[in-house]
Design a protein around this motif. Sequence first.
Motif, PDB file in Angstrom:
ATOM      1  N   ARG A 102       0.836  -1.192   0.000  1.00  0.00           N
ATOM      2  CA  ARG A 102       0.000   0.000   0.000  1.00  0.00           C
ATOM      3  C   ARG A 102       0.879   1.253   0.000  1.00  0.00           C
ATOM      4  N   GLN A 104       4.039   1.386  -0.746  1.00  0.00           N
ATOM      5  CA  GLN A 104       4.839   1.391  -1.972  1.00  0.00           C
ATOM      6  C   GLN A 104       4.038   2.021  -3.117  1.00  0.00           C
ATOM      7  N   LEU A 105       2.776   1.665  -3.199  1.00  0.00           N
ATOM      8  CA  LEU A 105       1.904   2.192  -4.252  1.00  0.00           C
ATOM      9  C   LEU A 105       1.835   3.713  -4.158  1.00  0.00           C
ATOM     10  N   ASN A 106       1.579   4.222  -2.971  1.00  0.00           N
ATOM     11  CA  ASN A 106       1.438   5.673  -2.807  1.00  0.00           C
ATOM     12  C   ASN A 106       2.745   6.422  -3.041  1.00  0.00           C
ATOM     13  N   THR A 108       5.371   5.378  -4.854  1.00  0.00           N
ATOM     14  CA  THR A 108       5.758   5.282  -6.271  1.00  0.00           C
ATOM     15  C   THR A 108       4.949   6.260  -7.104  1.00  0.00           C
TER      16      THR A 108
ATOM     17  N   TYR B  37      -0.553  -3.233  -7.999  1.00  0.00           N
ATOM     18  CA  TYR B  37      -0.990  -3.471  -6.613  1.00  0.00           C
ATOM     19  C   TYR B  37      -2.135  -4.480  -6.585  1.00  0.00           C
ATOM     20  N   THR B  75      -4.699  11.798  -3.201  1.00  0.00           N
ATOM     21  CA  THR B  75      -3.327  11.293  -3.285  1.00  0.00           C
ATOM     22  C   THR B  75      -3.189   9.899  -2.665  1.00  0.00           C
ATOM     23  N   VAL B  77      -3.806   6.779  -3.229  1.00  0.00           N
ATOM     24  CA  VAL B  77      -4.212   5.844  -4.279  1.00  0.00           C
ATOM     25  C   VAL B  77      -4.545   4.475  -3.698  1.00  0.00           C
ATOM     26  N   ALA B  78      -3.790   4.085  -2.668  1.00  0.00           N
ATOM     27  CA  ALA B  78      -4.014   2.776  -2.053  1.00  0.00           C
ATOM     28  C   ALA B  78      -5.406   2.695  -1.421  1.00  0.00           C
TER      29      ALA B  78
END
Lengths: 118, 103, 108
Positions: A102, A104-106, A108, B37, B75, B77-78
């Motif tokens: 999670r 890492q996603l944000n 990146t 993801y 912002t 995204v997760a």
Amino acid sequence: MSFWDTVTGNDLSRDWKAFETRAQALPDDYRAAWEQIKGNLFAYGDFSGRNLTPVADTALGLLEESSAEGQSVQEVLGDDIPGFCAALAGGNGAHTYRDRWREQLNTTVARKLARLGG
Amino acid sequence: MGIHDIIEGKRHWRAHVARVKALPPDYRIVYNEMQKYLFKVGPVDLADGNLLAGIVDFFAEGAAAGKSVTQLIGTDVAAFADGLIKDSRTYAELYQESLRAKR
Amino acid sequence: MEDLTEMLKGTLEGCVLEIIGGEETYGYAITRRLNDLGFTDVIDGTVYTILVRLERNGLVQVTKRPSEVGPPRKFYALNDAGRKELATFWAKWEYVSSRIDRLKEGGR
């Protein structure tokens, strides 16, 4: 590989053979990672192969996608393949690993968007 | 069955990728990272391809409205990705359930 | 008002159901409606995740219609299951808000 031996010869071997065919098409570093992933998934012990087939399919799909994008396997999986497999199989530590994905996603996305200058 | 069908088995996949490429760069970045993801998390709903196609529809609409991707989804995204799959089971969960059933 | 995200969790879905229940509508219009209502922190992405879940849970009927700008839009209307869910939401809301009011007024 013991994992492979376990599943060969039963009704699941066709799925796993198809996986191997797909894995052959991967670049070398990705193929090595696939071998490691199989070995690690096998550590989940009590399984016939059937319930783990979609999990392995997910992992292989990720490798195929990422290699097609030209990313290095290191970028995709990091150093911790056992942790990655634990998360894939939902075992101990899966939650912390998912938190890491999670994060890492944000980060990146933030990094790449910043590079865009947006 | 799994992700493989989305990637290879369905002709739609190539068209899907072309639609992603047609998005503005900021949308493309977010889409690609999100897809990665989702592949890792492995929600069962991913297999029919509707989830991913729906995201591209939604993004294309946002881009057409002149919004940036962060205006559209923020912002985090997760959090957005997790919201999409909140009540969808994952392959990991199915696997864990099958283990419990055996005990 | 800002910083309502945590408090709105769990009720936003009901709000979206109510808006759809009023008339068939699409994602952006729903967000705008919520923003106009004073929920300025609600963004399109949040509404979209709710719509995806409503559709997955079979509570809405979805129709694609062409739009003047950009790609076709998905329009949402409640089906019978959605109307039932909406009624349940308001019943729960009545229950919770009446208890909280009572608490605030010092009663028991």
